[in-house]
Design an enzyme around this catalytic site. Structure first.
Site, short mmCIF file in Angstrom:
data_model
loop_
_atom_site.label_atom_id
_atom_site.label_comp_id
_atom_site.label_asym_id
_atom_site.label_seq_id
_atom_site.Cartn_x
_atom_site.Cartn_y
_atom_site.Cartn_z
N CYS A 1 0.55 -1.69 0.76
CA CYS A 1 0.01 -0.24 0.21
C CYS A 1 1.23 1.01 0.29
CB CYS A 1 -1.06 -0.03 1.39
SG CYS A 1 -1.69 -1.56 1.22
N HIS B 1 -2.76 7.37 2.62
CA HIS B 1 -3.86 5.24 2.19
C HIS B 1 -4.39 5.39 2.85
CE1 HIS B 1 -3.75 1.80 1.15
NE2 HIS B 1 -3.55 1.07 2.15
N ASN C 1 -10.03 -0.62 0.33
CA ASN C 1 -9.06 -0.44 0.03
C ASN C 1 -8.50 -0.74 -1.38
OD1 ASN C 1 -6.42 -0.32 0.95
ND2 ASN C 1 -5.80 -1.31 2.79
N1 COA Z 1 -19.02 -8.34 10.00
C1 COA Z 1 -19.24 -8.75 11.58
N2 COA Z 1 -18.78 -8.90 12.07
C2 COA Z 1 -16.82 -8.91 12.06
C3 COA Z 1 -16.89 -8.92 10.57
C4 COA Z 1 -17.35 -8.40 9.26
N3 COA Z 1 -17.27 -7.73 8.62
N4 COA Z 1 -15.05 -8.81 10.68
C5 COA Z 1 -15.18 -9.53 12.23
N5 COA Z 1 -15.70 -9.41 13.11
C6 COA Z 1 -16.05 -10.46 14.24
C7 COA Z 1 -14.57 -10.71 14.81
O1 COA Z 1 -14.74 -11.32 14.64
C8 COA Z 1 -14.90 -10.69 16.23
O2 COA Z 1 -15.60 -10.92 16.97
P1 COA Z 1 -16.34 -11.32 17.87
O3 COA Z 1 -15.97 -9.85 19.25
O4 COA Z 1 -17.20 -12.76 18.10
O5 COA Z 1 -14.57 -12.22 18.70
C9 COA Z 1 -15.52 -8.59 16.15
O6 COA Z 1 -16.38 -8.56 14.83
C10 COA Z 1 -14.32 -7.54 16.11
O7 COA Z 1 -13.91 -8.32 15.44
P2 COA Z 1 -12.04 -7.06 15.77
O8 COA Z 1 -11.15 -8.10 15.14
O9 COA Z 1 -11.72 -7.33 17.12
O10 COA Z 1 -12.68 -5.53 15.38
P3 COA Z 1 -11.40 -4.59 15.00
O11 COA Z 1 -12.15 -3.31 15.56
O12 COA Z 1 -10.57 -4.41 14.98
O13 COA Z 1 -11.88 -4.47 13.36
C11 COA Z 1 -10.54 -4.48 11.04
C12 COA Z 1 -11.47 -5.22 12.46
C13 COA Z 1 -9.86 -5.77 10.44
C14 COA Z 1 -12.24 -3.65 10.61
C15 COA Z 1 -9.51 -3.50 11.90
O14 COA Z 1 -8.58 -4.07 12.60
C16 COA Z 1 -8.88 -2.80 10.63
O15 COA Z 1 -9.08 -2.17 9.96
N6 COA Z 1 -7.28 -2.91 10.61
C17 COA Z 1 -6.44 -2.04 9.95
C18 COA Z 1 -6.62 -3.27 9.05
C19 COA Z 1 -5.78 -2.33 7.36
O16 COA Z 1 -5.86 -1.40 7.72
N7 COA Z 1 -4.86 -3.38 6.91
C20 COA Z 1 -4.52 -3.21 5.52
C21 COA Z 1 -3.85 -2.88 5.41
S1 COA Z 1 -3.35 -1.83 4.14
#
Ligand code: COA
Length: 325
Positions: free
Chosen positions: A111, A252, A282
């Site tokens: 990215c 980004h 993204n």
């Molecule tokens: N829909 C519904 N629930 C979802 C889900 C979805 N698409 N994806 C995950 N969950 C659930 C998980 O299973 C978890 O459930 P649980 O509490 O029962 O275990 C809950 O939601 C919370 O998950 P968590 O991973 O803690 O969520 P989060 O707030 O960290 O958000 C991301 C997840 C991926 C959106 C976030 O971590 C993020 O954006 N990270 C950066 C990723 C990124 O930008 N990557 C590319 C970089 S270039």
């Protein structure tokens, strides 16, 4: 002498996938995706390829710059999802658009790829090796995400963005970039494992890897909100600018909460941080140049304004560039 962006272009696939469309086959909801990421939809290639999207973006960038394909000295293509491992995407673009006088190769910094390509082109131009370059970030990520993994597939989309840069009196003022390979396995995709007639392990013992993008979302989130402000502060010092002088922070487009947190940490108003991730998700290396092109074509960037571009991603890689538009 400096390196200035004088033309931009972008292209996205025709097919739009909304969050509601994802609800049809994933245990997710429009509300969850919007609240956690800010994303409302993304484009998914159905007939398009990484090369076709990249070539379209490049042709538009050349038109915007008033240049012809044969004028191009260098093509740098940033991608983690090319059509072929080789020939590289940049060579395929060269053939597609007829930029026969250009040298062409790819940059893999995920990215942060477009930013790294811009910095590389700037270094080439400032040392006098080339007079201009066509830089492109292009991805078809929908072919490498696991559509059963709701925590990652909802984030990504396909598209391409390009910029034509050339020698000028003003333009890129300062660059800052870095990598942290020790944290690389928080966001990765394995290639084929070593498996040949000389390996001792039987076929079934060799781990194939999933072949899909795999991610520890929370680790990536933490990395982004700490590393990006640090990169921006460093590039501001190199440029000799006060942060209040910056007109636009073109970051980004991974997650609205990441961008809002960065704005808060820098003590700058969110209005200075344009976003288009609501429409595209993204797009990895394509996110920054597509946003840049949209701002440019909408007349929201005025010549002489101060911009900070900043990206982060798999590697882990990160960086920031200070430039006069
Ligand atoms: N829909 C519904 N629930 C979802 C889900 C979805 N698409 N994806 C995950 N969950 C659930 C998980 O299973 C978890 O459930 P649980 O509490 O029962 O275990 C809950 O939601 C919370 O998950 P968590 O991973 O803690 O969520 P989060 O707030 O960290 O958000 C991301 C997840 C991926 C959106 C976030 O971590 C993020 O954006 N990270 C950066 C990723 C990124 O930008 N990557 C590319 C970089 S270039």
């Amino acid at each position: 002498m400096a390196t200035r962006i004088i033309g931009t272009g972008s292209a996205t696939p025709a097919h739009v996938v909304t969050n509601s469309d994802l609800e049809g086959f994933l245990d997710t909801s429009d509300t969850w995706i919007r609240e956690r990421t800010g994303i409302g939809s993304r484009h998914a290639a159905t007939t398009e390829t990484t090369t076709s999207l990249a070539a379209e973006a490049c042709i538009k960038a050349l038109e915007d710059a008033g240049k012809k394909p044969e004028d191009v000295d260098l093509i740098l293509a940033a991608t983690v999802s090319p059509d072929c491992t080789f020939p590289c995407l940049a060579c395929q673009i060269q053939a597609e658009i007829g930029a026969d006088n250009a040298t062409a190769y790819d940059v893999n910094a995920a990215c942060a790829g477009f930013l790294f390509a811009l910095n590389s082109a700037t270094a080439y131009i400032e040392c006098g090796m080339y007079k201009n370059a066509l830089i492109v970030g292009a991805e078809v990520l929908t072919k490498i995400v696991d559509w059963n993994d709701r925590s990652s597939c909802i984030l990504f989309g396909d598209g391409a963005g390009a910029a034509f840069v050339e020698q000028a009196d003003t333009g890129v003022v300062a660059m800052e970039q870095g990598a942290n390979g020790k944290k690389g396995m928080v966001l990765y995709r394995y290639e084929r494992p070593v498996q040949n007639p000389f390996c001792e392990k039987a076929d079934e013992e060799v781990s194939q890897g999933s072949g899909f993008l795999e991610m520890n979302g929370q680790e990536v989130f933490r990395f982004a909100v700490s590393q990006v402000p640090e990169s921006i502060q460093k590039v501001l010092v190199k440029a000799g600018w006060d942060i209040s002088e910056v007109d636009h922070f073109v970051l980004h487009q991974a997650n609205a909460r990441i961008i809002q947190s960065i704005a808060k940490r820098l003590g700058e108003p969110e209005e200075k941080f344009p976003m288009n991730l609501q429409k595209y998700g993204n797009m990895s290396s394509a996110s920054i140049p597509v946003l840049l092109d949209e701002l440019n074509k909408a007349g929201e960037l005025k010549r002489g304004e101060k911009l900070i571009l900043s990206g982060f991603g798999a590697g882990l890689t990160y960086g920031a560039t200070a430039l006069i538009w």
